[in-house]
Design a protein around this motif. Sequence first.
Motif, PDB file in Angstrom:
ATOM      1  N   MET A   1       0.845  -1.204   0.000  1.00 31.01           N
ATOM      2  CA  MET A   1       0.000   0.000   0.000  1.00 31.01           C
ATOM      3  C   MET A   1       0.874   1.246   0.000  1.00 31.01           C
ATOM      4  N   SER A 212      -5.682   9.059  -4.533  1.00 31.32           N
ATOM      5  CA  SER A 212      -6.703   8.012  -4.551  1.00 31.32           C
ATOM      6  C   SER A 212      -7.120   7.666  -3.121  1.00 31.32           C
ATOM      7  N   GLU A 214      -7.650   4.898  -1.900  1.00 28.10           N
ATOM      8  CA  GLU A 214      -6.892   3.705  -1.490  1.00 28.10           C
ATOM      9  C   GLU A 214      -5.543   4.061  -0.895  1.00 28.10           C
ATOM     10  N   ASP A 215      -5.104   5.300  -1.119  1.00 29.84           N
ATOM     11  CA  ASP A 215      -3.801   5.759  -0.615  1.00 29.84           C
ATOM     12  C   ASP A 215      -3.950   6.632   0.631  1.00 29.84           C
ATOM     13  N   ASN A 231     -15.559   4.410   5.199  1.00 27.73           N
ATOM     14  CA  ASN A 231     -15.072   4.439   3.821  1.00 27.73           C
ATOM     15  C   ASN A 231     -14.287   3.155   3.552  1.00 27.73           C
ATOM     16  N   SER A 232     -14.784   2.330   2.667  1.00 23.13           N
ATOM     17  CA  SER A 232     -14.184   1.022   2.426  1.00 23.13           C
ATOM     18  C   SER A 232     -12.810   1.112   1.771  1.00 23.13           C
ATOM     19  N   SER A 233     -12.488   2.254   1.183  1.00 21.80           N
ATOM     20  CA  SER A 233     -11.214   2.394   0.479  1.00 21.80           C
ATOM     21  C   SER A 233     -10.065   2.802   1.404  1.00 21.80           C
ATOM     22  N   PHE A 234     -10.375   3.548   2.455  1.00 19.86           N
ATOM     23  CA  PHE A 234      -9.330   4.005   3.360  1.00 19.86           C
ATOM     24  C   PHE A 234      -8.708   2.828   4.112  1.00 19.86           C
ATOM     25  N   LYS A 235      -7.432   2.964   4.470  1.00 22.10           N
ATOM     26  CA  LYS A 235      -6.793   2.041   5.409  1.00 22.10           C
ATOM     27  C   LYS A 235      -7.116   2.569   6.802  1.00 22.10           C
ATOM     28  N   ASP A 251      -9.368  -1.823   9.972  1.00 23.45           N
ATOM     29  CA  ASP A 251      -8.541  -2.863   9.366  1.00 23.45           C
ATOM     30  C   ASP A 251      -7.503  -3.379  10.358  1.00 23.45           C
TER      31      ASP A 251
END
Length: 271
Positions: A1, A212, A214-215, A231-235, A251
């Motif tokens: 990631m 993004s 995801e980042d 937010n499903s994309s965030f770590k 997570d």
Amino acid sequence: MAVKLIAVDLDGTLLTSGNTISPETLRTLQVVHGMGVKIVLASGRPLSGVMPFETQLGLEGPEEYAVVFNGAVVQDLSGKVLMSQEMNYRDFEVMLRLQRLAHVNLHFETTERFWTLDRDLSVQMQINAALTDNEIRVRERKEIPQDFTFNKVGFTCAKDSDQIEKLWNSIPYWAFESYDIVHSLDNCIELNGIGASKGNALMDLAQRLKISPEDVMVFGDQGNDVSMFENSSFKKIAMGNAIEDIKEKADFVTDDNNHNGIAKALKKFVI
């Protein structure tokens, strides 16, 4: 990631119970920032209450950012407002009606100061103003103009009082459909306009910075952080002292805010 932006809540997350940044957490965040990662403090406080910690971290100027008022406002660290969601005089009248559901203080927050109609102020309201370096302006209702706007509302009471819980249990369903309401502390309820949240503000900022989702990595512990964890994309990294709703959506659960939880997670996932 490839983490490019890290959003960090303040109270209970970045700050220890002594309201300080631990030396290890400070050093680790500075190392990460030196790697080119944006560090964004995301708080219920106004910018004035965030800036002392930005300065400690070595963050300043128009290329660094903060999410404040639980996401109702995004500003760069020179003070420029990039996004602001405000409530108006009609909302002001609604808040006064909600206040009557329990014996609580009510204050209205703008980017300049706190406003209240209450003359007997709870210690918690005074603490909130002191921690954010804000003055409290006490006014009569007739002194509030029809064009009055504000970014956030706080209901508070004494720590040993049950009145915030009474208010929470009395808020009508339509209010939750019209406003973003969080039970942020045992003796505090915070309210923003609908859609104003840390999660939405971070998405807006990431888009502005062409980063993004995801980042993006987020750290939090309380009710006003839940939107970031939805937010499903965030770590998503929950503090060890976080409420269960945060931990369930995370997570990873790190150590608590008094034991370098942020530093430990960054060493595991970023450095």
